[in-house]
Design a protein around this motif. Sequence first.
Motif, short mmCIF file in Angstrom:
data_model
loop_
_atom_site.label_atom_id
_atom_site.label_comp_id
_atom_site.label_asym_id
_atom_site.label_seq_id
_atom_site.Cartn_x
_atom_site.Cartn_y
_atom_site.Cartn_z
N MET A 1 0.73 -1.22 -0.10
CA MET A 1 -0.01 0.22 0.01
C MET A 1 0.78 1.26 0.06
SD MET A 1 -3.61 0.62 1.45
CE MET A 1 -3.67 -0.05 3.20
N PHE A 2 0.57 1.90 -1.02
CA PHE A 2 1.61 3.16 -1.14
C PHE A 2 1.23 4.37 -0.26
CE2 PHE A 2 -1.79 3.98 -3.74
CZ PHE A 2 -2.02 5.47 -3.72
N ASP A 3 1.96 5.34 -0.20
CA ASP A 3 1.72 6.58 0.58
C ASP A 3 0.72 7.56 0.01
OD1 ASP A 3 2.03 8.97 2.23
OD2 ASP A 3 4.17 8.37 2.50
N TRP A 4 -0.40 7.62 1.01
CA TRP A 4 -1.47 8.21 0.41
C TRP A 4 -1.17 9.70 0.34
CZ3 TRP A 4 -6.75 5.98 2.76
CH2 TRP A 4 -6.97 4.56 2.29
N ASN A 5 -0.31 10.13 1.20
CA ASN A 5 0.02 11.67 1.36
C ASN A 5 0.60 11.76 0.01
OD1 ASN A 5 -1.03 12.54 3.87
ND2 ASN A 5 0.91 11.35 4.72
N ASP A 6 1.44 11.02 -0.75
CA ASP A 6 2.03 11.45 -1.93
C ASP A 6 1.05 11.94 -2.99
OD1 ASP A 6 4.38 10.84 -0.64
OD2 ASP A 6 4.75 8.87 -1.73
N PRO B 1 6.84 6.65 -14.69
CA PRO B 1 6.93 7.99 -14.60
C PRO B 1 5.52 8.81 -14.58
CG PRO B 1 7.79 7.39 -16.72
CD PRO B 1 7.43 6.15 -15.99
N LEU B 2 5.32 9.73 -13.94
CA LEU B 2 4.12 10.52 -13.91
C LEU B 2 4.36 11.76 -14.47
CD1 LEU B 2 3.06 9.84 -10.10
CD2 LEU B 2 2.02 8.84 -12.51
N VAL B 3 5.76 12.22 -14.49
CA VAL B 3 5.68 13.57 -14.90
C VAL B 3 7.14 13.67 -16.02
CG1 VAL B 3 4.85 14.95 -13.26
CG2 VAL B 3 7.37 14.20 -12.97
N GLU B 4 7.15 14.64 -16.60
CA GLU B 4 8.37 14.85 -17.67
C GLU B 4 9.38 15.74 -17.03
OE1 GLU B 4 7.40 15.69 -21.65
OE2 GLU B 4 6.34 13.87 -21.94
N ARG B 5 10.51 15.76 -16.48
CA ARG B 5 11.50 16.65 -16.05
C ARG B 5 11.68 17.96 -17.37
NH1 ARG B 5 10.05 12.32 -12.95
NH2 ARG B 5 11.01 12.56 -11.17
N ARG B 6 11.29 18.95 -17.26
CA ARG B 6 11.68 20.02 -17.97
C ARG B 6 12.46 21.08 -17.34
NH1 ARG B 6 6.83 20.72 -22.50
NH2 ARG B 6 6.57 18.67 -22.72
N PRO B 7 13.26 21.87 -18.13
CA PRO B 7 13.93 22.98 -17.40
C PRO B 7 12.76 24.23 -16.91
CG PRO B 7 14.90 22.56 -19.65
CD PRO B 7 13.54 21.75 -19.54
N SER B 8 11.55 24.03 -17.62
CA SER B 8 10.67 25.20 -17.45
C SER B 8 9.62 24.56 -16.11
CB SER B 8 9.56 25.30 -18.30
OG SER B 8 9.17 24.04 -18.82
N GLY B 9 9.72 23.32 -15.64
CA GLY B 9 9.32 22.86 -14.43
C GLY B 9 8.74 21.35 -14.89
N TYR B 10 7.77 20.90 -14.06
CA TYR B 10 7.21 19.41 -14.26
C TYR B 10 6.14 19.49 -15.26
CZ TYR B 10 10.11 16.85 -10.69
OH TYR B 10 11.10 16.48 -10.09
N ARG B 11 6.08 18.62 -16.21
CA ARG B 11 4.84 18.47 -16.96
C ARG B 11 4.31 16.93 -17.10
NH1 ARG B 11 3.98 22.38 -20.62
NH2 ARG B 11 1.99 22.51 -21.06
N LEU B 12 2.96 16.83 -16.67
CA LEU B 12 2.53 15.53 -16.58
C LEU B 12 2.44 14.61 -17.73
CD1 LEU B 12 -1.12 15.73 -14.76
CD2 LEU B 12 1.14 15.18 -14.03
N THR B 13 2.93 13.19 -17.81
CA THR B 13 2.95 12.55 -18.69
C THR B 13 1.51 12.07 -19.16
OG1 THR B 13 3.07 10.37 -17.34
CG2 THR B 13 5.17 11.55 -18.07
N LYS B 14 1.44 11.42 -20.25
CA LYS B 14 0.27 10.77 -20.76
C LYS B 14 -0.42 9.86 -19.44
CE LYS B 14 -1.20 10.16 -25.27
NZ LYS B 14 -0.82 10.07 -26.59
N GLU C 1 9.27 9.36 -5.27
CA GLU C 1 9.20 8.11 -4.49
C GLU C 1 7.75 7.51 -4.98
OE1 GLU C 1 10.15 6.01 -2.59
OE2 GLU C 1 8.27 5.02 -1.70
N LEU C 2 6.71 8.53 -5.24
CA LEU C 2 5.52 8.01 -5.70
C LEU C 2 5.54 7.21 -7.09
CD1 LEU C 2 2.22 7.83 -5.46
CD2 LEU C 2 2.34 9.77 -6.66
N GLU C 3 6.43 7.79 -7.82
CA GLU C 3 6.78 7.24 -9.32
C GLU C 3 7.44 5.89 -9.06
OE1 GLU C 3 9.04 10.46 -11.14
OE2 GLU C 3 7.38 10.73 -12.42
N ARG C 4 8.35 5.65 -8.28
CA ARG C 4 9.01 4.45 -7.98
C ARG C 4 7.92 3.71 -7.44
NH1 ARG C 4 9.99 1.29 -4.58
NH2 ARG C 4 9.00 2.51 -3.08
N ALA C 5 7.14 3.80 -6.67
CA ALA C 5 6.05 2.93 -6.15
C ALA C 5 5.17 2.45 -7.17
CB ALA C 5 5.34 3.65 -4.98
N ILE C 6 4.78 3.46 -7.84
CA ILE C 6 3.89 3.03 -9.16
C ILE C 6 4.78 2.29 -10.46
CG2 ILE C 6 2.79 4.26 -11.03
CD1 ILE C 6 1.75 6.11 -9.19
N GLY C 7 5.92 2.62 -10.33
CA GLY C 7 6.63 1.97 -11.35
C GLY C 7 6.59 2.50 -12.72
#
Lengths: 295, 295
Positions: free
Chosen positions: A1-6, A47-60, A39-45
């Motif tokens: 069970m992953f961390d709900w706070n995440d 990636p949820l976001v794309e790292r960009r210089p301008s910030g984070y952007r959600l993946t599909k 950590e959430l991404e690791r738990a899910i397995g």
Amino acid sequence: MFDWNDLKYFLAVARHQSTIAAGKSLGLSQSTVQRRLAELERAIGQPLVERRPSGYRLTKFGEELLPHAERIEAAVTDFERRINDEAHDLTGVIRVTCPEPIIGRMTKSALIERFQARHPKLRIEFVTSDRYLDLSKGEADVAFRSGDTDDELVGRKVADSIWAVYASRSYVEQHGRPAAVSDLPNHPLVGFDETLSMHRASIWLRDVAPEVKMSARTNSVLGLVYAVKSGLGIGPLPASLGDAEPDLVRVLGPIQELSRSWRLLAHPDLRRVPRIAAFFDFILAERELVKTILA
Amino acid sequence: MFDWNDLKYFLAVARHQSTIAAGKSLGLSQSTVQRRLAELERAIGQPLVERRPSGYRLTKFGEELLPHAERIEAAVTDFERRINDEAHDLTGVIRVTCPEPIIGRMTKSALIERFQARHPKLRIEFVTSDRYLDLSKGEADVAFRSGDTDDELVGRKVADSIWAVYASRSYVEQHGRPAAVSDLPNHPLVGFDETLSMHRASIWLRDVAPEVKMSARTNSVLGLVYAVKSGLGIGPLPASLGDAEPDLVRVLGPIQELSRSWRLLAHPDLRRVPRIAAFFDFILAERELVKTILA
DNA sequence: ACGCGATTATGCACTTCTGCGGCGGGGTTG
DNA sequence: CAACCCCGCCGCAGAAGTGCATAATCGCGT
């Protein structure tokens, strides 16, 4: 069970598109947000976001997950609301008064049941009478009114109240329609009786058609509607009621002098009482729905 | 904003009525559960449980909050399911075959849309033909069948399939009803034609009414229903179909020899493929609903 | 071309949380 | 009545998480 706070971090990042902004909105440091999301991404397995210089952007995939996370958040908000209700002892009855024709619309719409869902321990009671109830005397807690402001009460505008002159279809067929307000004295008019002689509609009628004898008088707005429907004469009505009657036609457009704002009113002593404040908050949040009811 | 994880502890304690049992179920120590729950109560500002020698018991307020917490948990479960789907690449189509009369019931019931809600990236396609499709040849992925077991396929029972003998109301009025199975040869019978001569209903009819000439023969179960309805004769039908027709009456109770189990079948090579496994899991979880469909 | 601002990522000190073991209490069963 | 079991609570040491400061990266405007 992953961390709900995440999930909080995921939601915040999705909204602010950067760990810094998300951190600020949560009152946390940027590092924490970045690490919890990783950590959430690791738990899910995945990636949820794309790292960009301008910030984070959600993946599909992040986009797909977002609505689910939002449902969780909404459920948590309900949970918190329930706690808040308990903390402020939101129990009891709210006595609402409003013009009789409105009550039916209120109860038929989803407004009341939505309120019940949000505040299950509060009950709404409609009270009405042939005269204006006096909130100062505690005859009701809150009122929906479109009349002129009572100085003693406080409240907020929730919708517009428009009046126009109506006639029944059969009346128009037989006698035609007034060309303008100045033409009104040439038609049989219906209005309020002496108990409502200070109502703005009474005053307006005396003003535009002085010396004219009324063909019918009633002591309520609803009575006015029926009088016009029966063909006894023509008269001013709230547009919300007139337009809802298929037998009636609007013969003169909105009358400026009769238009007011619908207001939700309460006595200042009561306005900040939790259960009344909760009602105000709810009505203001649902203003769009309320407007369609009072339209 | 309180700690969302504490909801897990609240739920576990509500279910197990003690911090020790709750801790075990969560794989955590008892101390943590007790401390987190105390922290949650502090954050809420109200006690959620009564401390008793026998363990924890929800307070009234806790009982009120429980359904809200459960809704949150359900939303989280959805969230996790969605992740799981992605991890197992649950995308694509599941081709389902079943007797034609069942398809309509399937699509009309909430079953399919529930499946869609649970696995939005999977699509269900019904395929059918006048003969049994061969799952081994990949003509379909899974099948609902009530016939005898095909040794090559694996599956699980999902419901009972009951057959009985039916006649139309008008037939009964004019010609009466058979008193027993042995009376059947004295009535005009309808059954399958030679394409379905090995169907257990055909075999049973030849057994109980040998030498009898059929008054009508069809090549499908649905054809059988219409033949009986038209009054051409009486014949065996699945109870689920016969009982659903107001024009038909059951003249002989359930026939043991014709009764089978409804099974959900798949080729063993496919049974463990994620999307097929997901379908099996779902159908077994919804077994009660499936029973009413196949009833 | 180059600095500016905004961003993510990481090292380090500090805080907080967790698990373990132990204690005390209250039933229950021989 | 005594042994036992399950319970909640608490202190301590180790583990994990958090914030701050800082490095590294990239786009953008001058």
